[in-house]
Design a protein around this motif. Structure first.
Motif, PDB file in Angstrom:
ATOM      1  N   VAL A  44      -1.014  -4.228   6.726  1.00  0.00           N
ATOM      2  CA  VAL A  44      -0.330  -5.319   6.038  1.00  0.00           C
ATOM      3  C   VAL A  44      -1.108  -5.758   4.803  1.00  0.00           C
ATOM      4  O   VAL A  44      -0.565  -5.844   3.698  1.00  0.00           O
ATOM      5  N   LEU A  45      -2.394  -6.043   4.990  1.00  0.00           N
ATOM      6  CA  LEU A  45      -3.217  -6.498   3.868  1.00  0.00           C
ATOM      7  C   LEU A  45      -3.450  -5.376   2.866  1.00  0.00           C
ATOM      8  O   LEU A  45      -3.572  -5.626   1.658  1.00  0.00           O
ATOM      9  N   GLU A  46      -3.499  -4.145   3.367  1.00  0.00           N
ATOM     10  CA  GLU A  46      -3.667  -2.991   2.488  1.00  0.00           C
ATOM     11  C   GLU A  46      -2.509  -2.897   1.494  1.00  0.00           C
ATOM     12  O   GLU A  46      -2.707  -2.683   0.285  1.00  0.00           O
ATOM     13  N   VAL A  47      -1.292  -3.084   1.991  1.00  0.00           N
ATOM     14  CA  VAL A  47      -0.109  -3.029   1.134  1.00  0.00           C
ATOM     15  C   VAL A  47      -0.067  -4.234   0.198  1.00  0.00           C
ATOM     16  O   VAL A  47       0.320  -4.114  -0.970  1.00  0.00           O
ATOM     17  N   TYR A  48      -0.483  -5.400   0.711  1.00  0.00           N
ATOM     18  CA  TYR A  48      -0.510  -6.594  -0.136  1.00  0.00           C
ATOM     19  C   TYR A  48      -1.443  -6.374  -1.339  1.00  0.00           C
ATOM     20  O   TYR A  48      -1.133  -6.762  -2.473  1.00  0.00           O
ATOM     21  N   GLU A  49      -2.588  -5.741  -1.091  1.00  0.00           N
ATOM     22  CA  GLU A  49      -3.524  -5.458  -2.181  1.00  0.00           C
ATOM     23  C   GLU A  49      -2.924  -4.468  -3.181  1.00  0.00           C
ATOM     24  O   GLU A  49      -3.099  -4.618  -4.398  1.00  0.00           O
ATOM     25  N   VAL A  77       6.339  -8.599  -0.845  1.00  0.00           N
ATOM     26  CA  VAL A  77       5.409  -7.501  -0.543  1.00  0.00           C
ATOM     27  C   VAL A  77       6.056  -6.535   0.450  1.00  0.00           C
ATOM     28  O   VAL A  77       5.945  -5.313   0.309  1.00  0.00           O
ATOM     29  N   ILE A  78       6.742  -7.082   1.437  1.00  0.00           N
ATOM     30  CA  ILE A  78       7.427  -6.247   2.424  1.00  0.00           C
ATOM     31  C   ILE A  78       8.543  -5.450   1.758  1.00  0.00           C
ATOM     32  O   ILE A  78       8.774  -4.276   2.073  1.00  0.00           O
ATOM     33  N   GLN A  79       9.249  -6.062   0.807  1.00  0.00           N
ATOM     34  CA  GLN A  79      10.292  -5.344   0.064  1.00  0.00           C
ATOM     35  C   GLN A  79       9.680  -4.187  -0.717  1.00  0.00           C
ATOM     36  O   GLN A  79      10.253  -3.095  -0.798  1.00  0.00           O
ATOM     37  N   PHE A  80       8.504  -4.427  -1.289  1.00  0.00           N
ATOM     38  CA  PHE A  80       7.768  -3.368  -1.993  1.00  0.00           C
ATOM     39  C   PHE A  80       7.429  -2.227  -1.033  1.00  0.00           C
ATOM     40  O   PHE A  80       7.578  -1.045  -1.374  1.00  0.00           O
ATOM     41  N   ALA A  81       7.000  -2.562   0.184  1.00  0.00           N
ATOM     42  CA  ALA A  81       6.664  -1.552   1.194  1.00  0.00           C
ATOM     43  C   ALA A  81       7.892  -0.730   1.577  1.00  0.00           C
ATOM     44  O   ALA A  81       7.805   0.484   1.775  1.00  0.00           O
ATOM     45  N   LEU A  82       9.040  -1.375   1.648  1.00  0.00           N
ATOM     46  CA  LEU A  82      10.290  -0.666   1.952  1.00  0.00           C
ATOM     47  C   LEU A  82      10.661   0.293   0.829  1.00  0.00           C
ATOM     48  O   LEU A  82      11.059   1.434   1.083  1.00  0.00           O
ATOM     49  N   GLU A  83      10.512  -0.175  -0.403  1.00  0.00           N
ATOM     50  CA  GLU A  83      10.850   0.663  -1.556  1.00  0.00           C
ATOM     51  C   GLU A  83       9.936   1.881  -1.661  1.00  0.00           C
ATOM     52  O   GLU A  83      10.359   2.954  -2.092  1.00  0.00           O
ATOM     53  N   GLN A  84       8.674   1.702  -1.252  1.00  0.00           N
ATOM     54  CA  GLN A  84       7.714   2.804  -1.295  1.00  0.00           C
ATOM     55  C   GLN A  84       7.766   3.679  -0.032  1.00  0.00           C
ATOM     56  O   GLN A  84       7.015   4.633   0.092  1.00  0.00           O
ATOM     57  N   GLU A  85       8.654   3.277   0.899  1.00  0.00           N
ATOM     58  CA  GLU A  85       8.850   3.995   2.165  1.00  0.00           C
ATOM     59  C   GLU A  85       7.588   3.993   3.038  1.00  0.00           C
ATOM     60  O   GLU A  85       7.295   4.946   3.753  1.00  0.00           O
ATOM     61  N   TYR A  86       6.838   2.887   2.965  1.00  0.00           N
ATOM     62  CA  TYR A  86       5.696   2.717   3.854  1.00  0.00           C
ATOM     63  C   TYR A  86       6.168   2.293   5.247  1.00  0.00           C
ATOM     64  O   TYR A  86       5.478   2.510   6.234  1.00  0.00           O
ATOM     65  N   SER A 123      -1.959 -16.630  -1.769  1.00  0.00           N
ATOM     66  CA  SER A 123      -1.169 -16.340  -0.567  1.00  0.00           C
ATOM     67  C   SER A 123      -1.794 -15.198   0.235  1.00  0.00           C
ATOM     68  O   SER A 123      -1.747 -15.204   1.472  1.00  0.00           O
ATOM     69  N   PHE A 124      -2.367 -14.221  -0.461  1.00  0.00           N
ATOM     70  CA  PHE A 124      -3.051 -13.109   0.207  1.00  0.00           C
ATOM     71  C   PHE A 124      -4.223 -13.634   1.041  1.00  0.00           C
ATOM     72  O   PHE A 124      -4.442 -13.204   2.185  1.00  0.00           O
ATOM     73  N   VAL A 125      -4.983 -14.569   0.483  1.00  0.00           N
ATOM     74  CA  VAL A 125      -6.133 -15.152   1.192  1.00  0.00           C
ATOM     75  C   VAL A 125      -5.661 -15.885   2.446  1.00  0.00           C
ATOM     76  O   VAL A 125      -6.277 -15.775   3.514  1.00  0.00           O
ATOM     77  N   HIS A 126      -4.556 -16.622   2.335  1.00  0.00           N
ATOM     78  CA  HIS A 126      -4.001 -17.325   3.500  1.00  0.00           C
ATOM     79  C   HIS A 126      -3.593 -16.318   4.589  1.00  0.00           C
ATOM     80  O   HIS A 126      -3.867 -16.526   5.781  1.00  0.00           O
ATOM     81  N   LEU A 127      -2.943 -15.246   4.175  1.00  0.00           N
ATOM     82  CA  LEU A 127      -2.477 -14.236   5.131  1.00  0.00           C
ATOM     83  C   LEU A 127      -3.663 -13.557   5.818  1.00  0.00           C
ATOM     84  O   LEU A 127      -3.631 -13.295   7.025  1.00  0.00           O
ATOM     85  N   ILE A 184      -3.671  -5.498  10.346  1.00  0.00           N
ATOM     86  CA  ILE A 184      -2.791  -4.930  11.360  1.00  0.00           C
ATOM     87  C   ILE A 184      -1.827  -3.969  10.670  1.00  0.00           C
ATOM     88  O   ILE A 184      -1.610  -4.055   9.463  1.00  0.00           O
ATOM     89  N   LYS A 185      -1.271  -3.057  11.434  1.00  0.00           N
ATOM     90  CA  LYS A 185      -0.373  -2.052  10.876  1.00  0.00           C
ATOM     91  C   LYS A 185       0.988  -2.675  10.510  1.00  0.00           C
ATOM     92  O   LYS A 185       1.499  -3.544  11.219  1.00  0.00           O
ATOM     93  N   LEU A 186       1.550  -2.178   9.435  1.00  0.00           N
ATOM     94  CA  LEU A 186       2.888  -2.626   9.032  1.00  0.00           C
ATOM     95  C   LEU A 186       3.905  -2.415  10.138  1.00  0.00           C
ATOM     96  O   LEU A 186       4.782  -3.246  10.360  1.00  0.00           O
TER      97      LEU A 186
END
Length: 407
Positions: free
Chosen positions: A109-114, A194-203, A139-143, A156-158
């Motif tokens: 999760v944090l890997e994709v956020y970065e 960020v999650i939408q970005f992960a979907l677009e990148q097919e992560y 927001s990344f720091v909070h997460l 944790i894993k996406l």
């Protein structure tokens, strides 16, 4: 050391007409199973399950045993390769690699956020403002704090994300960070991008947060009434600093400009519109989207009063601006906590909506990306306007009926 178990199984429930049954291979790793067909068929009577081979020795059985040994050796080689080259992998990864495909990387999760933050960093000055980027970092720091506290892990894993994640994250931000609901909603909104970005990148294959609804927050819109605005406009201050700040505030009451847009207003931003009148034409500081605002007479007066060759209006810091506004409110007798943002709200409410400007035009002039954003903020104001109109209509109907009765 984590162990891989490999077992060949005869499917006796699928015996063909020739008496042979398919032979399957079952992999077990980290308590997860993956079973697949070997493509081999044997007579169940010839299978020695404890030795994991066909008996007695003959050409057919020897061939099957050699194929099984080949499968076993290839899987063990794949397992060794993944142990050396991957910190974490699954039984599906073992099978995928065995079939000759590269296992799909499982992102954290944090890997994709970065990765997302690195991507938007390059948009600063183009489609993004630096202040917005800083909000994503915040927001990344909070997460990161939440994952550390809730999962006792660095990431944790996406694929492990569930709908409940956002509910727990929201609770954490409220109870541990002490954030207001509006700030919490913004933090979650950024994470969902960020999650939408992960979907677009097919992560990941599907959105784990479908069905989540942010808590709606009904905030009262603070603005100056027509009488309050007029009393402010008509007040002349002896101190130059207060007079200038008052003029800037009034200017924004008639343009709706954000503080930075007001501060950066230059002569080239004033253009002749299609209607022959003066317009402000510039890009919004927050979104970089084009903004066109007609200059109402009061706003034009301020430009004519202060304009110079470089910056049209006096320059002052946001902090000092809002500090002086508190002085101004006390002197004029306004009971509201004046801030620059109230000027923007006054523009939308008192200047536009109370003068029957349609909501969609108000939304356009404010630079909102969605009409629903404007509607959510100003619904009560529209209701008040409707109520006033209905009261006038009621009086009109009553007067008409009384006139008819007398006639």
């Amino acid at each position: 050391m984590k162990k891989l178990n490999l077992l060949f199984i005869v499917s006796k429930s699928r015996i063909r007409k020739d008496g042979k049954a398919p032979l399957f291979c079952r992999l077990t790793y980290l308590e997860k199973r993956k079973q697949f067909s070997t493509g081999l068929f044997i007579n169940p009577k010839n299978w020695n399950n404890s030795l994991q081979e066909c008996e007695p020795p003959n050409n057919d059985n020897n061939y099957i045993n050699s194929q099984l040994n080949l499968i076993k050796n290839q899987i063990n080689q794949v397992f060794l390769y993944l142990q050396i080259n991957n910190s974490e992998f699954t039984v599906d990864d073992i099978y995928t690699k065995f079939k000759g495909n590269t296992p799909k990387k499982e992102f954290g999760v944090l890997e994709v956020y970065e990765l997302f933050n690195i991507r938007i960093l390059k948009l600063i000055g183009r489609d993004l403002q630096k202040v917005t980027y800083k909000k994503y970092i915040e927001s990344f720091v909070h997460l990161k704090s939440f994952i550390k506290a809730y999962y006792k892990a660095n990431d944790i894993k996406l694929k492990d994300l569930k709908l409940n994640f956002l509910n727990e994250y929201e609770y954490f931000l409220k109870t541990q960070k002490g954030l207001e609901q509006s700030t919490i909603n913004k933090a979650i909104q950024r994470f969902r991008k960020v999650i939408q970005f992960a979907l677009e990148q097919e992560y990941i294959d599907k959105n784990p947060f479908i069905g989540y609804k942010a808590k709606r927050l009904q905030k009262e819109v603070i603005y100056l009434s027509d009488d309050e605005l007029k009393s402010l406009e008509n007040y002349d201050f002896s101190q130059t600093r207060l007079q200038q700040v008052k003029d800037l505030f009034v200017f924004c009451c008639y343009t709706g400009l954000a503080f930075k847009e007001m501060s950066n207003l230059k002569p080239e931003h004033i253009v002749n519109g299609f209607d022959g009148n003066k317009w402000i034409k510039m890009n919004r500081e927050k979104t970089s989207k084009p903004l066109m605002i007609p200059l109402l007479p009061k706003a034009l007066d301020m430009i004519n009063k202060y304009q110079n060759e470089e910056i049209l209006l006096p320059v002052i810091s946001n902090q000092r601006f809002n500090s002086y506004l508190k002085e101004i409110a006390d002197i004029v007798g306004l009971k509201k906590n004046l801030t620059h943002h109230i000027a923007r709200k006054t523009f939308a409410s008192t200047v536009l909506l109370f003068n029957d400007v349609p909501m969609e035009i108000v939304s356009e002039l404010l630079g909102h990306s969605k009409l629903s954003t404007t509607q959510d903020y100003y619904a009560k104001i529209v209701n008040k306007k409707v109520s006033e109109q209905m009261s006038r209509l009621s009086l009109k109907i009553t007067s008409k009926n009384e006139f008819n009765d007398k006639g």
